[in-house]
Design a protein around this motif. Structure first.
Motif, PDB file in Angstrom:
ATOM      1  N   ARG A  39     102.238  75.690  47.597  1.00  0.00           N
ATOM      2  CA  ARG A  39     103.277  76.716  47.557  1.00  0.00           C
ATOM      3  C   ARG A  39     103.183  77.641  48.769  1.00  0.00           C
ATOM      4  O   ARG A  39     104.209  78.027  49.344  1.00  0.00           O
ATOM      5  N   THR A  40     101.984  78.006  49.154  1.00  0.00           N
ATOM      6  CA  THR A  40     101.805  78.863  50.331  1.00  0.00           C
ATOM      7  C   THR A  40     102.364  78.196  51.579  1.00  0.00           C
ATOM      8  O   THR A  40     103.032  78.832  52.406  1.00  0.00           O
TER       9      THR A  40
ATOM     10  N   ASP B 178     106.114  78.219  51.520  1.00  0.00           N
ATOM     11  CA  ASP B 178     106.625  79.551  51.865  1.00  0.00           C
ATOM     12  C   ASP B 178     106.708  79.741  53.382  1.00  0.00           C
ATOM     13  O   ASP B 178     107.619  80.402  53.895  1.00  0.00           O
ATOM     14  N   GLN B 179     105.762  79.152  54.106  1.00  0.00           N
ATOM     15  CA  GLN B 179     105.808  79.221  55.570  1.00  0.00           C
ATOM     16  C   GLN B 179     107.053  78.507  56.101  1.00  0.00           C
ATOM     17  O   GLN B 179     107.683  78.959  57.063  1.00  0.00           O
TER      18      GLN B 179
ATOM     19  N   VAL C 115     109.858  78.131  54.463  1.00  0.00           N
ATOM     20  CA  VAL C 115     111.004  78.975  54.119  1.00  0.00           C
ATOM     21  C   VAL C 115     111.206  80.060  55.169  1.00  0.00           C
ATOM     22  O   VAL C 115     112.322  80.297  55.642  1.00  0.00           O
ATOM     23  N   SER C 116     110.132  80.715  55.543  1.00  0.00           N
ATOM     24  CA  SER C 116     110.231  81.783  56.536  1.00  0.00           C
ATOM     25  C   SER C 116     110.741  81.260  57.873  1.00  0.00           C
ATOM     26  O   SER C 116     111.563  81.899  58.540  1.00  0.00           O
TER      27      SER C 116
ATOM     28  N   GLU D  81     114.589  80.415  57.567  1.00  0.00           N
ATOM     29  CA  GLU D  81     115.528  81.449  57.143  1.00  0.00           C
ATOM     30  C   GLU D  81     116.607  81.769  58.176  1.00  0.00           C
ATOM     31  O   GLU D  81     117.804  81.857  57.828  1.00  0.00           O
TER      32      GLU D  81
ATOM     33  N   ASP E 219     113.320  81.528  43.839  1.00  0.00           N
ATOM     34  CA  ASP E 219     111.886  81.278  43.667  1.00  0.00           C
ATOM     35  C   ASP E 219     111.367  81.905  42.383  1.00  0.00           C
ATOM     36  O   ASP E 219     110.550  81.304  41.677  1.00  0.00           O
TER      37      ASP E 219
END
Length: 306
Positions: free
Chosen positions: A119-120, A123-124, A126-127, A130, A252
Motif C-alpha cells: 500500500r505504501t 501511494d507513491q 498515486v502521488s 496526480e 481510498d
C-alpha cells in the motif's frame, strides 16, 4: 490482500471497483498492478505493454479525442518510465522479504506487514500520477462524462451478475475456484489440507457483495459529480486540484465509517486467511512459492535495468 480476494496474495487480482474508477485507477496503479497480473513467463511482456493497455482502457471509458489520446499516451509513458526507474526496485525488495517469510510458517501480522508495504508503494504511484489525473479531469467534456456513466452502468450489470445474482452457495464456490486457481499458480497443486483451509477462510469471511456494491455505486456517483463540477469551471486549477485530491482520499477511505470498518475487517481477515492457507502447505509447496517469488523479483530487476 484487500477485499474478498485477500487470501490470494501475492498475485493481485482486480477488485470490484466502479467503472470509471477502474479506468482512473488504471492511470494511477496500472503500472504497478500490471507486474502481477500474469505468470512469471509473461510478466515482462505485460509490463512493457502496460501504457498501451491503460490508454486503450481509458479511451474505452471516455472516448478521448485525438489530442487527448496523444497527451494521455505521453503521460502514461512518462509514468511508466518513472515506475520502471523508481518503483520496480522497491517491488523487488518486498519480494525478497516475502521469500524469507514463505520458507516457514507465516503469521497474520507478517502478512499484514507485507500488505502495508505494498500500500505504501502504491501511494507513491498515486502521488506521482496526480498531476496527470488533474489534467485529464480538466479536459473531459459533458459528452465524455455521459459516456462514462453509460460504461459504469454496463460494468455494474456485469458486477451484479458475477457477485450479486448467484446464491450464497454458488458464490462461495465461485470464490473458492478463483482463489484456488491463483494460489496454485504460486504454490503448485494444492491438496485437501490446503483446500480445506481455503474453504474455511471463505466460510468465515465477512465479505458482503451487497455492501461492496453499495460502496462501488457511491464511488461512481462521487466521481461523476467531481468531473461535472470541474467541467463547469475548467480554468479553476486550484479547485480542480482540491476536488481530485479529495475524491482520491474518499476512494481510498470511504466517508462512511461503517464501510471503513468493514473494509478493515476484510483486510484483517485476508491477512489471517493467507497465513491459514500458507501454514497448511507442505515443504515442497513452500519451496515452489519461494521460487515463484524469486522469479518475480528477477523479472522486476531485469525490467528495471532496461
Amino acid at each position: 490482500m484487500a477485499h474478498h480476494t485477500a487470501v490470494a496474495a501475492p498475485r493481485l487480482k482486480r477488485t470490484p471497483l466502479s467503472g470509471r474508477a477502474r479506468a482512473l485507477r488504471a492511470v494511477v496503479l496500472g503500472a504497478a498492478m500490471a507486474l502481477l497480473l500474469q505468470g512469471c513467463s509473461t510478466v515482462k511482456l505485460a509490463y512493457n505493454q502496460a501504457p498501451q493497455l491503460m490508454a486503450w482502457q481509458i479511451n474505452r471509458y471516455l472516448g478521448l479525442s485525438d489530442a487527448q489520446s496523444e497527451r494521455v499516451r505521453d503521460e502514461l509513458d512518462d509514468l511508466h518510465q518513472w515506475h520502471r526507474d523508481t518503483m520496480l526496485p522497491q517491488h523487488a525488495q518486498v519480494l525478497q522479504k516475502v521469500q524469507r517469510q514463505l520458507a516457514d510458517d507465516v503469521t497474520a501480522q507478517q502478512a499484514c506487514s507485507t500488505y502495508a508495504d505494498i500500500r505504501t508503494q502504491l501511494d507513491q504511484v498515486v502521488s506521482q500520477a496526480e498531476p496527470k489525473m488533474l489534467w485529464l479531469a480538466s479536459q473531459l467534456t459533458d459528452s465524455q462524462i455521459r459516456q462514462l456513466e453509460r460504461k459504469q452502468a454496463d460494468s455494474n450489470a456485469d458486477w451484479r451478475k458475477e457477485w450479486l445474482d448467484p446464491t450464497p452457495e454458488k458464490l462461495r464456490e465461485h470464490r473458492f475456484k478463483e482463489l484456488l486457481s491463483r494460489a496454485e499458480g504460486f504454490y503448485g497443486r494444492l491438496d485437501e489440507p490446503q483446500k480445506a483451509a481455503l474453504r474455511a477462510f471463505i466460510a468465515q469471511s465477512s465479505f458482503d457483495p451487497q455492501r461492496t456494491y453499495n460502496e462501488r455505486l457511491r464511488r461512481q456517483k462521487d466521481l461523476v459529480h467531481v468531473l461535472q463540477t470541474v467541467a463547469r469551471d475548467r480554468q479553476n486549477t486550484a479547485q480542480t486540484k482540491t476536488l481530485v485530491r479529495e475524491y482520491l482520499a474518499r476512494f481510498d477511505q470511504s466517508p462512511d465509517p461503517a464501510y471503513r470498518s468493514y473494509a478493515q475487517t476484510l483486510v484483517t481477515e485476508g491477512c489471517a486467511g493467507f497465513a491459514q492457507v500458507h501454514n497448511a502447505t507442505t515443504p515442497a509447496q513452500r519451496v515452489k512459492a519461494v521460487a515463484s517469488a524469486k522469479s518475480y523479483e528477477q523479472d522486476f530487476m531485469t525490467l528495471a535495468a532496461q
